[in-house]
Scaffold this motif. Sequence first.
Motif, mmCIF file in Angstrom:
data_model
loop_
_atom_site.group_PDB
_atom_site.id
_atom_site.type_symbol
_atom_site.label_atom_id
_atom_site.label_comp_id
_atom_site.label_asym_id
_atom_site.label_seq_id
_atom_site.Cartn_x
_atom_site.Cartn_y
_atom_site.Cartn_z
ATOM 1 N N TYR A 19 -129.660 -68.127 7.998
ATOM 2 C CA TYR A 19 -128.687 -68.236 8.804
ATOM 3 C C TYR A 19 -127.507 -69.033 7.845
ATOM 4 O O TYR A 19 -127.766 -70.241 7.488
ATOM 5 C CB TYR A 19 -129.153 -69.345 10.079
ATOM 6 C CG TYR A 19 -127.967 -69.313 11.287
ATOM 7 C CD1 TYR A 19 -127.823 -68.539 12.007
ATOM 8 C CD2 TYR A 19 -127.341 -70.730 11.311
ATOM 9 C CE1 TYR A 19 -126.706 -68.822 12.962
ATOM 10 C CE2 TYR A 19 -126.363 -70.847 12.225
ATOM 11 C CZ TYR A 19 -126.043 -69.705 12.986
ATOM 12 O OH TYR A 19 -125.048 -70.167 13.844
ATOM 13 N N ARG A 20 -126.339 -68.600 8.155
ATOM 14 C CA ARG A 20 -125.005 -69.101 7.442
ATOM 15 C C ARG A 20 -124.196 -69.374 8.500
ATOM 16 O O ARG A 20 -123.726 -68.521 9.148
ATOM 17 C CB ARG A 20 -124.781 -68.325 6.177
ATOM 18 C CG ARG A 20 -125.494 -68.090 5.262
ATOM 19 C CD ARG A 20 -125.026 -67.075 4.243
ATOM 20 N NE ARG A 20 -126.125 -66.668 3.152
ATOM 21 C CZ ARG A 20 -127.153 -66.027 3.284
ATOM 22 N NH1 ARG A 20 -127.367 -65.315 4.339
ATOM 23 N NH2 ARG A 20 -127.929 -65.782 2.288
ATOM 24 N N GLN A 21 -123.646 -70.572 8.333
ATOM 25 C CA GLN A 21 -122.348 -71.022 9.250
ATOM 26 C C GLN A 21 -121.589 -72.146 8.897
ATOM 27 O O GLN A 21 -121.841 -72.654 7.610
ATOM 28 C CB GLN A 21 -123.154 -71.244 10.638
ATOM 29 C CG GLN A 21 -122.094 -71.385 11.715
ATOM 30 C CD GLN A 21 -121.113 -70.042 11.891
ATOM 31 O OE1 GLN A 21 -120.101 -70.213 11.434
ATOM 32 N NE2 GLN A 21 -121.678 -68.945 12.738
ATOM 33 N N LYS A 22 -120.552 -72.234 9.462
ATOM 34 C CA LYS A 22 -119.888 -73.476 9.133
ATOM 35 C C LYS A 22 -120.232 -74.636 10.032
ATOM 36 O O LYS A 22 -120.710 -74.720 11.208
ATOM 37 C CB LYS A 22 -118.375 -73.309 9.522
ATOM 38 C CG LYS A 22 -117.534 -72.395 8.752
ATOM 39 C CD LYS A 22 -116.918 -72.862 7.502
ATOM 40 C CE LYS A 22 -116.196 -72.135 6.682
ATOM 41 N NZ LYS A 22 -115.255 -72.508 5.694
ATOM 42 N N ILE A 35 -123.144 -77.168 15.020
ATOM 43 C CA ILE A 35 -122.462 -75.856 14.820
ATOM 44 C C ILE A 35 -122.317 -75.066 16.142
ATOM 45 O O ILE A 35 -123.287 -74.772 16.744
ATOM 46 C CB ILE A 35 -123.552 -75.131 13.840
ATOM 47 C CG1 ILE A 35 -123.685 -75.658 12.524
ATOM 48 C CG2 ILE A 35 -123.010 -73.379 13.752
ATOM 49 C CD1 ILE A 35 -125.061 -74.856 12.002
ATOM 50 N N LEU A 37 -121.590 -72.455 18.936
ATOM 51 C CA LEU A 37 -122.273 -70.927 19.114
ATOM 52 C C LEU A 37 -121.487 -70.337 20.330
ATOM 53 O O LEU A 37 -121.887 -69.268 20.801
ATOM 54 C CB LEU A 37 -123.844 -70.914 19.304
ATOM 55 C CG LEU A 37 -124.498 -71.396 17.964
ATOM 56 C CD1 LEU A 37 -126.032 -71.516 18.129
ATOM 57 C CD2 LEU A 37 -124.123 -70.869 16.762
ATOM 58 N N GLU A 115 -119.898 -75.171 4.527
ATOM 59 C CA GLU A 115 -120.752 -74.127 4.768
ATOM 60 C C GLU A 115 -122.335 -74.695 4.717
ATOM 61 O O GLU A 115 -122.470 -75.798 4.085
ATOM 62 C CB GLU A 115 -120.723 -72.996 3.553
ATOM 63 C CG GLU A 115 -119.293 -72.345 3.331
ATOM 64 C CD GLU A 115 -119.151 -71.330 4.556
ATOM 65 O OE1 GLU A 115 -120.469 -70.794 4.909
ATOM 66 O OE2 GLU A 115 -118.122 -71.018 4.919
#
Length: 122
Positions: A19-22, A35, A37, A115
């Motif tokens: 899982y990749r996100q800011k 994060i 959603l 990130e």
Amino acid sequence: MELAAAPRTCAKFQSLLPYRQKLIHVRWSGEACWIPLGALDLDLQHENHTSYPGPGEILLYPGGISETEFLIPYGAVRFASKVGQLAGNHFLTVTQGQAHLRALGEHVLWNGAQEITFNTAS
């Protein structure tokens, strides 16, 4: 992973890996990053939920009166949104490198979104 206390939340999270996100700093909850959603429906209910996670006790809020989100505390937290106090599912605990969480949180606070990647243990 808090498999015994939050089995459905853990299974859902594992299905998202890697899982990749800011990661951004919270506005209402104290010393934590989150994060967002949005309206994502993960088909989860509350399990092992709390409004007061300790540093490294990662929560997944399954949505309801506020948007779905992950919360990553690095200090004192009272989990909330602009509509009031929330309770999220404590499903994951940082057990290695917890001493670095405050530095991460303060970096996000002063330098903006960063990130982040969650992977399976190797």
